[in-house]
Scaffold this active site. Structure first.
Site, mmCIF file in Angstrom:
data_model
loop_
_atom_site.group_PDB
_atom_site.id
_atom_site.type_symbol
_atom_site.label_atom_id
_atom_site.label_comp_id
_atom_site.label_asym_id
_atom_site.label_seq_id
_atom_site.Cartn_x
_atom_site.Cartn_y
_atom_site.Cartn_z
ATOM 1 N N LYS A 67 0.931 -1.298 0.119
ATOM 2 C CA LYS A 67 0.033 0.000 0.110
ATOM 3 C C LYS A 67 0.736 1.314 -0.114
ATOM 4 O O LYS A 67 0.471 2.220 -0.513
ATOM 5 C CB LYS A 67 -0.996 -0.059 1.028
ATOM 6 C CG LYS A 67 -1.997 -1.069 1.045
ATOM 7 C CD LYS A 67 -3.260 -0.703 1.987
ATOM 8 C CE LYS A 67 -4.470 -1.482 1.649
ATOM 9 N NZ LYS A 67 -5.480 -1.649 2.901
ATOM 10 N N ASP A 103 -9.902 3.207 1.616
ATOM 11 C CA ASP A 103 -10.134 2.636 2.877
ATOM 12 C C ASP A 103 -10.679 3.528 4.277
ATOM 13 O O ASP A 103 -11.627 2.902 4.742
ATOM 14 C CB ASP A 103 -8.771 2.268 3.394
ATOM 15 C CG ASP A 103 -8.151 1.016 2.696
ATOM 16 O OD1 ASP A 103 -9.112 -0.107 2.282
ATOM 17 O OD2 ASP A 103 -7.064 0.532 2.920
HETATM 18 N N1 LIG Z 1 -12.041 -4.492 6.598
HETATM 19 C C1 LIG Z 1 -11.094 -3.946 5.673
HETATM 20 O O1 LIG Z 1 -11.805 -3.450 4.483
HETATM 21 C C2 LIG Z 1 -9.704 -3.906 5.762
HETATM 22 C C3 LIG Z 1 -9.140 -2.728 4.744
HETATM 23 C C4 LIG Z 1 -7.536 -2.864 5.007
HETATM 24 C C5 LIG Z 1 -7.032 -3.760 6.062
HETATM 25 N N2 LIG Z 1 -7.792 -4.578 6.670
HETATM 26 C C6 LIG Z 1 -7.147 -5.473 7.832
HETATM 27 O O2 LIG Z 1 -6.518 -4.599 8.767
HETATM 28 C C7 LIG Z 1 -5.183 -5.268 9.104
HETATM 29 C C8 LIG Z 1 -3.994 -4.171 9.046
HETATM 30 O O3 LIG Z 1 -3.779 -3.882 7.475
HETATM 31 P P1 LIG Z 1 -2.846 -2.961 7.025
HETATM 32 O O4 LIG Z 1 -2.996 -2.681 5.446
HETATM 33 O O5 LIG Z 1 -2.900 -1.696 7.781
HETATM 34 O O6 LIG Z 1 -1.653 -3.514 7.466
HETATM 35 P P2 LIG Z 1 0.027 -3.087 7.583
HETATM 36 O O7 LIG Z 1 0.269 -1.864 6.711
HETATM 37 O O8 LIG Z 1 0.915 -4.295 7.404
HETATM 38 O O9 LIG Z 1 -0.112 -2.625 8.965
HETATM 39 C C9 LIG Z 1 -0.107 -3.598 10.242
HETATM 40 C C10 LIG Z 1 0.029 -2.906 11.685
HETATM 41 O O10 LIG Z 1 -0.254 -3.770 12.672
HETATM 42 C C11 LIG Z 1 0.783 -3.744 13.378
HETATM 43 N N3 LIG Z 1 0.835 -5.179 13.693
HETATM 44 C C12 LIG Z 1 1.253 -6.339 12.991
HETATM 45 N N4 LIG Z 1 1.453 -7.646 13.626
HETATM 46 C C13 LIG Z 1 1.144 -7.139 14.996
HETATM 47 C C14 LIG Z 1 1.206 -7.846 16.301
HETATM 48 N N5 LIG Z 1 1.631 -9.294 16.054
HETATM 49 N N6 LIG Z 1 0.890 -7.119 17.359
HETATM 50 C C15 LIG Z 1 0.864 -5.820 17.323
HETATM 51 N N7 LIG Z 1 0.846 -5.274 16.228
HETATM 52 C C16 LIG Z 1 0.981 -5.829 14.991
HETATM 53 C C17 LIG Z 1 2.004 -3.626 12.610
HETATM 54 O O11 LIG Z 1 2.888 -2.983 13.668
HETATM 55 P P3 LIG Z 1 4.279 -2.386 13.138
HETATM 56 O O12 LIG Z 1 4.203 -1.073 12.502
HETATM 57 O O13 LIG Z 1 5.173 -2.554 14.516
HETATM 58 O O14 LIG Z 1 5.009 -3.318 11.967
HETATM 59 C C18 LIG Z 1 1.330 -2.347 11.854
HETATM 60 O O15 LIG Z 1 1.305 -1.114 12.418
HETATM 61 C C19 LIG Z 1 -5.038 -6.553 8.444
HETATM 62 O O16 LIG Z 1 -5.463 -7.506 9.189
HETATM 63 C C20 LIG Z 1 -6.194 -6.212 7.069
HETATM 64 O O17 LIG Z 1 -6.698 -7.352 6.601
HETATM 65 C C21 LIG Z 1 -8.921 -4.698 6.687
#
Ligand SMILES: NC(=O)c1ccc[n+]([C@@H]2O[C@H](COP(=O)([O-])OP(=O)(O)OC[C@H]3O[C@@H](n4cnc5c(N)ncnc54)[C@H](OP(=O)(O)O)[C@@H]3O)[C@@H](O)[C@H]2O)c1
Length: 284
Positions: A67, A103
Site C-alpha cells: 500500500k 479505505d
Molecule cells: N476491513 C477492511 O476493509 C480492511 C481494509 C484494510 C485492512 N484490513 C485489515 O487490517 C489489518 C491491517 O492492515 P494494514 O494494511 O494496515 O497492514 P500493515 O500496513 O501491514 O500494518 C499492520 C499494522 O499492525 C501492526 N501489527 C502487525 N502485527 C502485529 C502484532 N502481532 N502485534 C501488534 N501489532 C501488530 C504493525 O505494527 P508495526 O508497525 O510494528 O509493524 C502495523 O502497524 C489487516 O488484518 C488487514 O486485513 C481490513
C-alpha cells in the site's frame, strides 16, 4: 475485450475481494473480471511498469504489503491518498496510473452507520500501517482526541507528525507504544477503539490486541479484521457490554468506491455484501 482489475498483494490466499467484485461486475453485466495477482515486493515495480498499463487492464486493488510502496511508481496520486500516504486502489487511464485511497471512506461510512455521528469522539487506533493511516486521517478531522498506539512506536509517531501538519486536523493527537499501561491510560479516557492491526485474524483467531480487563460498556469497538467476522476482541467487547463492529462493512464500502472509480457506475452494495458473507460462511 474483457477489462481486468487485479488484486496486488502478497500472500493472497484468503482474500474475498475477487468474489465481491466479480459478483458486482456480473450483477451489472459489465465486461470486467477481477483476478488475484500474488506479487512479492521484488516483482512490484515491473508489474506497475508493464502489466498494469496494458489496454485491457482497468486497475487494481492494493493490499499488504504494497500500500505504501506503490506510491512512487504511479503517474498521479489523488490528493486524499497523498495526505493519507497509502494507496489501496489504482486506475489505469490509457497507460497512466492514478492512485486512490478508499479505505478511510469505507471505514467512516461503516463506523457512522453503526455508531452514529463521531464528531467530538475520543478515539484510540491500534496499529500504524496502511489501514491505520487512512482511518486515523479521517478520524483526525472529527475526533476531539486521537491516540495512535503501535508495536513500533516510531510508526505511530510518523502518522501523528504527518496529521499535525494538516489544517483540517481538529483532534489533539498523541502516539504511544503498544503495552498494557498505554492501553489502560488511553482507553480509560476514550469512547472509540479501532483495531487496525491483523491481530486476531484467521488463522490466529485466539489472539487479541487488548485484554478483557480494559474493555467496558462505555466503549464502541471497531475491529477492521473481517475474517473471522467475530474476532476474539469483539467477543470480549460484547461480553463487557461494549457496542461492536467488524470489518465487513469497511471491506464492502471501500470496494464499492473502488468499483465506482473503475467502472463509473454505482456499486450494487447488497450483491457485494451477500457474496462476501457467502464466501465467509456467514449465515444471515
Ligand atoms: N476491513 C477492511 O476493509 C480492511 C481494509 C484494510 C485492512 N484490513 C485489515 O487490517 C489489518 C491491517 O492492515 P494494514 O494494511 O494496515 O497492514 P500493515 O500496513 O501491514 O500494518 C499492520 C499494522 O499492525 C501492526 N501489527 C502487525 N502485527 C502485529 C502484532 N502481532 N502485534 C501488534 N501489532 C501488530 C504493525 O505494527 P508495526 O508497525 O510494528 O509493524 C502495523 O502497524 C489487516 O488484518 C488487514 O486485513 C481490513
Amino acid at each position: 475485450m474483457v477489462k481486468l482489475c487485479y488484486l496486488l498483494g502478497y500472500p493472497l490466499e484468503h482474500s474475498v475481494s475477487g468474489v465481491m467484485h466479480n459478483a458486482a461486475f456480473r450483477e451489472l453485466s459489465l465486461g470486467y473480471r477481477f483476478e488475484s495477482l500474488p506479487l512479492p515486493p521484488s516483482a512490484l515495480e515491473k508489474c506497475l511498469k508493464t502489466e498494469l498499463r496494458r489496454k485491457w487492464v482497468r486497475g487494481a486493488s492494493v493490499t499488504i504489503p504494497h500500500k505504501m510502496r506503490v506510491l512512487r511508481h504511479l503517474d498521479e496520486v489523488d490528493p486524499l491518498a497523498m495526505r493519507i500516504g497509502a494507496i489501496n486502489t489504482i486506475v489505469n487511464n490509457r497507460g497512466r496510473l492514478k492512485g486512490y485511497n478508499t479505505d478511510g471512506e469505507g471505514a467512516m461510512r461503516s463506523l457512522e452507520e453503526a455508531f452514529g455521528n463521531l464528531k467530538g469522539v475520543r478515539a484510540v487506533v491500534l496499529g500504524a500501517g496502511g489501514a491505520s493511516r487512512a482511518i486515523s486521517y479521517h478520524l483526525s478531522k472529527v475526533a476531539e482526541e486521537l491516540v495512535i498506539i503501535n508495536r513500533t512506536y516510531e510508526n505511530a509517531l510518523n502518522i501523528v507528525e504527518a496529521l499535525k501538519g494538516y489544517p483540517e486536523c481538529r483532534a489533539s493527537l498523541s502516539a504511544k507504544p503498544l503495552n498494557r499501561a498505554s492501553l489502560m491510560e488511553a482507553l480509560g479516557n476514550s469512547e472509540l477503539l479501532v483495531n487496525a492491526t491483523p491481530v486476531g485474524m484467521w488463522p490466529r483467531i485466539s489472539e487479541t490486541p487488548v485484554d478483557a480487563g480494559l474493555l467496558g460498556p462505555r466503549l464502541m469497538v471497531f475491529d477492521i479484521v473481517y475474517n473471522p467476522p467475530r474476532t476474539r476482541l469483539l467477543e470480549m467487547a460484547e461480553a463487557a457490554g461494549a457496542k461492536t463492529l467488524n470489518g465487513l462493512g469497511m471491506l464492502i464500502y471501500q470496494g464499492a468506491e473502488a468499483f465506482r472509480l473503475w467502472t463509473g457506475r454505482e456499486a450494487p452494495i447488497e450483491v457485494m455484501r451477500r457474496a462476501v458473507e457467502e464466501a465467509l460462511g456467514i449465515q444471515t
